[in-house]
Design an enzyme around this catalytic site. Sequence first.
Site, PDB file in Angstrom:
ATOM      1  N   VAL A 171     -14.598  24.858 -29.178  1.00 59.66           N
ATOM      2  CA  VAL A 171     -13.869  25.835 -29.994  1.00 59.66           C
ATOM      3  C   VAL A 171     -13.261  25.022 -31.141  1.00 59.66           C
ATOM      4  O   VAL A 171     -12.386  24.191 -30.916  1.00 59.66           O
ATOM      5  CB  VAL A 171     -12.783  26.555 -29.172  1.00 59.66           C
ATOM      6  CG1 VAL A 171     -11.918  27.429 -30.071  1.00 59.66           C
ATOM      7  CG2 VAL A 171     -13.420  27.380 -28.061  1.00 59.66           C
ATOM      8  N   PRO A 172     -13.748  25.246 -32.373  1.00 61.85           N
ATOM      9  CA  PRO A 172     -13.537  24.243 -33.442  1.00 61.85           C
ATOM     10  C   PRO A 172     -12.142  24.257 -34.077  1.00 61.85           C
ATOM     11  O   PRO A 172     -11.997  24.503 -35.269  1.00 61.85           O
ATOM     12  CB  PRO A 172     -14.607  24.624 -34.468  1.00 61.85           C
ATOM     13  CG  PRO A 172     -14.793  26.101 -34.280  1.00 61.85           C
ATOM     14  CD  PRO A 172     -14.566  26.384 -32.826  1.00 61.85           C
ATOM     15  N   CYS A 173     -11.130  23.895 -33.285  1.00 65.36           N
ATOM     16  CA  CYS A 173      -9.779  23.805 -33.841  1.00 65.36           C
ATOM     17  C   CYS A 173      -9.668  22.630 -34.819  1.00 65.36           C
ATOM     18  O   CYS A 173      -8.741  22.566 -35.616  1.00 65.36           O
ATOM     19  CB  CYS A 173      -8.749  23.679 -32.730  1.00 65.36           C
ATOM     20  SG  CYS A 173      -8.944  22.225 -31.720  1.00 65.36           S
ATOM     21  N   HIS A 174     -10.653  21.706 -34.745  1.00 64.01           N
ATOM     22  CA  HIS A 174     -10.606  20.561 -35.675  1.00 64.01           C
ATOM     23  C   HIS A 174     -10.844  21.001 -37.117  1.00 64.01           C
ATOM     24  O   HIS A 174     -10.571  20.252 -38.046  1.00 64.01           O
ATOM     25  CB  HIS A 174     -11.634  19.495 -35.265  1.00 64.01           C
ATOM     26  CG  HIS A 174     -13.042  20.002 -35.155  1.00 64.01           C
ATOM     27  ND1 HIS A 174     -13.525  20.584 -33.999  1.00 64.01           N
ATOM     28  CD2 HIS A 174     -14.068  20.038 -36.037  1.00 64.01           C
ATOM     29  CE1 HIS A 174     -14.794  20.940 -34.182  1.00 64.01           C
ATOM     30  NE2 HIS A 174     -15.144  20.623 -35.417  1.00 64.01           N
TER      31      HIS A 174
END
Lengths: 210, 220
Positions: free
Chosen positions: B182-185
Site C-alpha cells: 500500500v504505497p504510503c511512500h
Amino acid sequence: MPPFDRVVELHGTTVLRVCRALLDPTDADDAWSETFLAALVAWPDLPSDVNVEAWLVTVARRKALDVIRARSRRPQPVEHLPEPAADGESSAAFDEVLARDDALLRAVRSLPEGQRDSVVLHHLAGLSHLEVAELTGRSHAACRRSAADGVAALRHVLGERDEKGSTPTLPTRPTGSTGSTGSTGSTAIRPEAPRPAAPRRTRPREGARP
Amino acid sequence: MNDTAPDVDTAVQHRLVAATDTEPGPGLDAHLDLLRGRLADQAAVVGTVDVFWRTVPSPVGSLLLCATDVGLVRVAFEVEDHDAVLDRVAAQVGSRVLRSGRQLDEVAVEIDQYFAGRRRDFDLVLDRRLSRGFQRTVLEHLPEIPYGETASYARVATASGSPRAVRAVGTACATNPLPVVVPCHRVVRSDGTPGRYRGGESAKAVLLGLESQLSAGARS
C-alpha cells in the site's frame, strides 16, 4: 500467548531427540509433526504458567508410544545390522559408528518402560526427575532410581561392546557437575566432541530467519 | 527447575544426541527447516493457523511478510524489529503463528518483481484488519497515486474527505501496516522532502528513487 513459531524454534530439537530416541527416523519425523500440530491447536488456550517444554515432550512421548504399540501388533521386519566391512579402513570405521549408534538406540528402546522414560526424558531431553515424574505419573523417587538404573544398563551394553577395543569401560558418571570434564579417559565418549548445548537452548534465534 | 537438571549424565547425553543424529549444526538446522515447512503445510490443510510469515530480502533490507487466511496482513521493515512485530501480530490477530515460505510464495514473488522494476501494482488480496477508521480510509485512497508519482499529505487529506486532517494523514501513512504494497511512500511533504516512514526516511527515498527512475525510463 507469544507466537507459536517461537515454541517450534526453541523446542524443535528436544522434541526431535525424544522422537528419534524412541522411533526410526521416518516415524520420528511423523511423531514430531503430530506433536507440534496438536500443540498448535492447544496453544491459544494453554495456561500461561505451563512448562512448555515438558508439555511438548509429554505429547511427543505419547505419540511415540502410540506408534510403538501399533508396530508391536504388526509382524516385525527382519533386522539387518550393518556389518563392519572386512577391509577398507574408512568404510569399516563408518560402519562401526553406525552399528554402535544403532546398538545404543536399540538398548534404549529395549529398556523397561520406566528406565526408558527416565533415560530419554531426563538424560537426553534434560527434564528434571520431578518433571519426568509429573508427566509419567510415577513417583519422584522411582524416576530418580529408573534414571540411574537405565544408565547403568546402557553402560553395561556399551561397556561390553567397548571391551573389544582398547578401552575397557565407560567412565564413571561425573559427580556434581554437568561439565564434560567427567568424560575423560575413554575413547568411547569422544571427549573432543563438542558438548551438546542444553536442549532448551539448542537453536539460537538468528538461525531462524533465512 | 527450568534449568537443565543438574544430575543429567552428560556422557550418556552426548552419546544419545550422537546416536539420534541431532547434534547442533547445519544438518540439524536443515532437517528442522524441512520439518517446519511440512508442519506449516499440514496445518494449512487443517486450517489451524492464524498467521503465516516469512521474510524476503529487498534493497531496503529484509522484509517481514505476514498473512492470514484472508490475505496479506502486515509487511514490516527490519528497523521495526521483526520479532517485536510478530509478537504484536500474534496479540492482535492470533498466536497460532507459523513460518512458511510456501504459503507466502505468491507475495514474495510480487515483492521481488516490484523491486526488480517488473511490477507497478500489486495484485494481492489484503487483510486490512490492522487499520481502522480514518487510517483505513486514507490507506484505501493511496493506490490512486500512480507509480512514480507523489502526492502531498494535504492532497491525500482532501482526497480522503477531510482536507484539514493533514497531521492525521501523516500518522496514517507512518503507521501503515502494509508498507510497500500500500504505497504510503508516495505521500510526501509539500516541500517535496520524503517525510516520516515506517522503514525510515532513507528507505522511503530508495522506493521513490526506484519508481521515478523506472517510470522516467519508460517514458523516454
